[in-house]
Design an enzyme around this catalytic site. Structure first.
Site, short mmCIF file in Angstrom:
data_model
loop_
_atom_site.label_atom_id
_atom_site.label_comp_id
_atom_site.label_asym_id
_atom_site.label_seq_id
_atom_site.Cartn_x
_atom_site.Cartn_y
_atom_site.Cartn_z
N GLU A 110 45.37 44.86 54.65
CA GLU A 110 44.18 45.58 53.29
C GLU A 110 43.33 44.25 52.63
O GLU A 110 42.99 43.16 53.88
CB GLU A 110 45.70 45.20 51.95
CG GLU A 110 46.61 46.10 51.04
CD GLU A 110 45.33 46.58 49.80
OE1 GLU A 110 44.80 46.65 50.29
OE2 GLU A 110 46.32 47.59 49.38
N ASP A 111 42.37 44.81 51.99
CA ASP A 111 41.02 44.47 51.98
C ASP A 111 41.48 42.86 51.16
O ASP A 111 41.30 41.53 52.03
CB ASP A 111 40.13 44.90 51.82
CG ASP A 111 40.20 45.67 50.37
OD1 ASP A 111 41.06 45.95 50.15
OD2 ASP A 111 39.05 46.29 49.26
N ASP A 148 45.59 40.99 45.05
CA ASP A 148 44.87 40.19 43.81
C ASP A 148 46.40 39.77 42.70
O ASP A 148 46.92 38.91 42.82
CB ASP A 148 43.80 41.29 43.55
CG ASP A 148 43.08 40.42 41.89
OD1 ASP A 148 43.32 39.97 41.82
OD2 ASP A 148 41.86 41.23 41.97
N PHE A 189 35.61 37.85 41.01
CA PHE A 189 35.37 39.19 41.22
C PHE A 189 34.80 39.25 42.48
O PHE A 189 33.36 38.69 43.04
CB PHE A 189 34.84 39.87 39.91
CG PHE A 189 35.77 41.13 39.96
CD1 PHE A 189 36.17 41.65 40.63
CD2 PHE A 189 33.38 42.03 40.65
CE1 PHE A 189 36.39 43.71 40.42
CE2 PHE A 189 34.56 43.44 41.29
CZ PHE A 189 35.47 43.75 41.10
N ARG A 196 30.22 48.62 49.19
CA ARG A 196 31.66 48.46 50.23
C ARG A 196 31.10 48.24 51.26
O ARG A 196 31.08 47.20 52.88
CB ARG A 196 32.41 49.87 49.87
CG ARG A 196 33.37 49.55 49.12
CD ARG A 196 33.86 51.17 49.38
NE ARG A 196 34.45 51.73 47.86
CZ ARG A 196 35.77 51.25 47.45
NH1 ARG A 196 36.54 50.07 47.47
NH2 ARG A 196 35.98 51.52 46.52
C1 PRP Z 1 41.58 47.72 45.87
C2 PRP Z 1 42.50 46.77 47.09
C3 PRP Z 1 43.82 46.94 47.06
C4 PRP Z 1 44.38 46.53 45.73
C5 PRP Z 1 44.61 44.88 45.46
O1 PRP Z 1 42.04 48.40 45.79
O2 PRP Z 1 42.28 47.55 47.75
O3 PRP Z 1 44.35 47.89 47.78
O4 PRP Z 1 42.97 46.74 44.62
O5 PRP Z 1 44.48 44.70 43.78
P1 PRP Z 1 46.30 43.92 43.40
O6 PRP Z 1 46.58 43.08 44.00
O7 PRP Z 1 46.00 44.00 42.32
O8 PRP Z 1 47.08 45.47 42.94
P2 PRP Z 1 41.54 50.16 44.39
O9 PRP Z 1 42.98 50.47 43.31
O10 PRP Z 1 40.61 49.50 43.58
O11 PRP Z 1 41.05 50.35 45.45
P3 PRP Z 1 40.02 51.17 46.40
O12 PRP Z 1 40.89 50.10 47.55
O13 PRP Z 1 39.23 52.21 46.67
O14 PRP Z 1 38.43 50.03 46.01
#
Ligand code: PRP
Length: 176
Positions: A99-100, A103, A152, A165
């Site tokens: 995961e990136d 949150d 953010f 990105r």
């Molecule tokens: C983002 C990120 C994680 C997730 C984390 O994905 O890449 O997968 O949110 O947030 P959380 O812990 O609050 O659930 P997103 O749904 O924005 O899709 P993306 O990776 O395509 O931007």
């Protein structure tokens, strides 16, 4: 981005590179020679998966899944949709979800629950970034690159309305 918004670098390209290498050494040590399946969570994890996978000197497979809960904006909808499921059967494999960012923890919690029903030999998580202060649920995260403040952030895969990105570093998006 509104005209009054600015970016300030939080984690540099070199810091990301060095920490990714450290994480790879830890993962290799824990694998003790066994193969691994790295699961990238699209889209945000694309750069981290690419760099981490090339640092890990173990027999490895790659696969991808895609979830969405932010819909491009700044706050989680709380509902995790699986937009693309895995192609590989994970049963009996050592799996690491890549995961990136973790949150609220909602996405990861959902993924851990879903993937554990598919009987992997082991299931761990490597996240480049963690915002411990904004967790709503508390899934285990075995490998964390950086704990960051409740700001953010964009770059290195993370977006705001699908922008930023491609930045090679992590930056805080400030809106005045
Ligand atoms: C983002 C990120 C994680 C997730 C984390 O994905 O890449 O997968 O949110 O947030 P959380 O812990 O609050 O659930 P997103 O749904 O924005 O899709 P993306 O990776 O395509 O931007």
């Amino acid at each position: 981005m509104p005209q009054t918004s600015t970016l300030s670098i939080l984690i540099s390209t070199e810091q990301i590179r060095a920490r990714t290498a450290e994480m790879a050494r830890q993962i290799e040590a824990d694998l003790a020679g066994e193969p691994v399946l790295l699961l990238g969570v699209l889209n945000g994890a694309v750069h981290f998966l690419s760099d981490l996978s090339r640092e890990i000197n173990s027999d490895s497979l790659l696969d991808f899944l895609q979830t969405s809960s932010y819909h491009g904006g700044k706050s989680s909808s709380g509902v995790v949709q699986i937009r693309k499921d895995l192609d590989i059967n994970i049963e009996g494999k050592n799996v690491i979800i890549v995961e990136d960012i973790v949150d609220t923890g909602i996405t990861l919690s959902h993924l851990r629950e879903l993937l554990s029903t598919r009987k992997p030999k082991s299931l761990k998580v490597a996240a480049l970034l963690s915002k411990k202060g904004s967790r709503k649920v508390h899934p285990e995260v075995e490998y964390i690159g950086f704990e960051i403040p409740n700001e953010f952030v964009v770059g290195y895969g993370l977006d705001y309305e699908d922008r930023f990105r491609n930045l090679p570093y992590i930056a805080i998006l400030h809106e005045e």
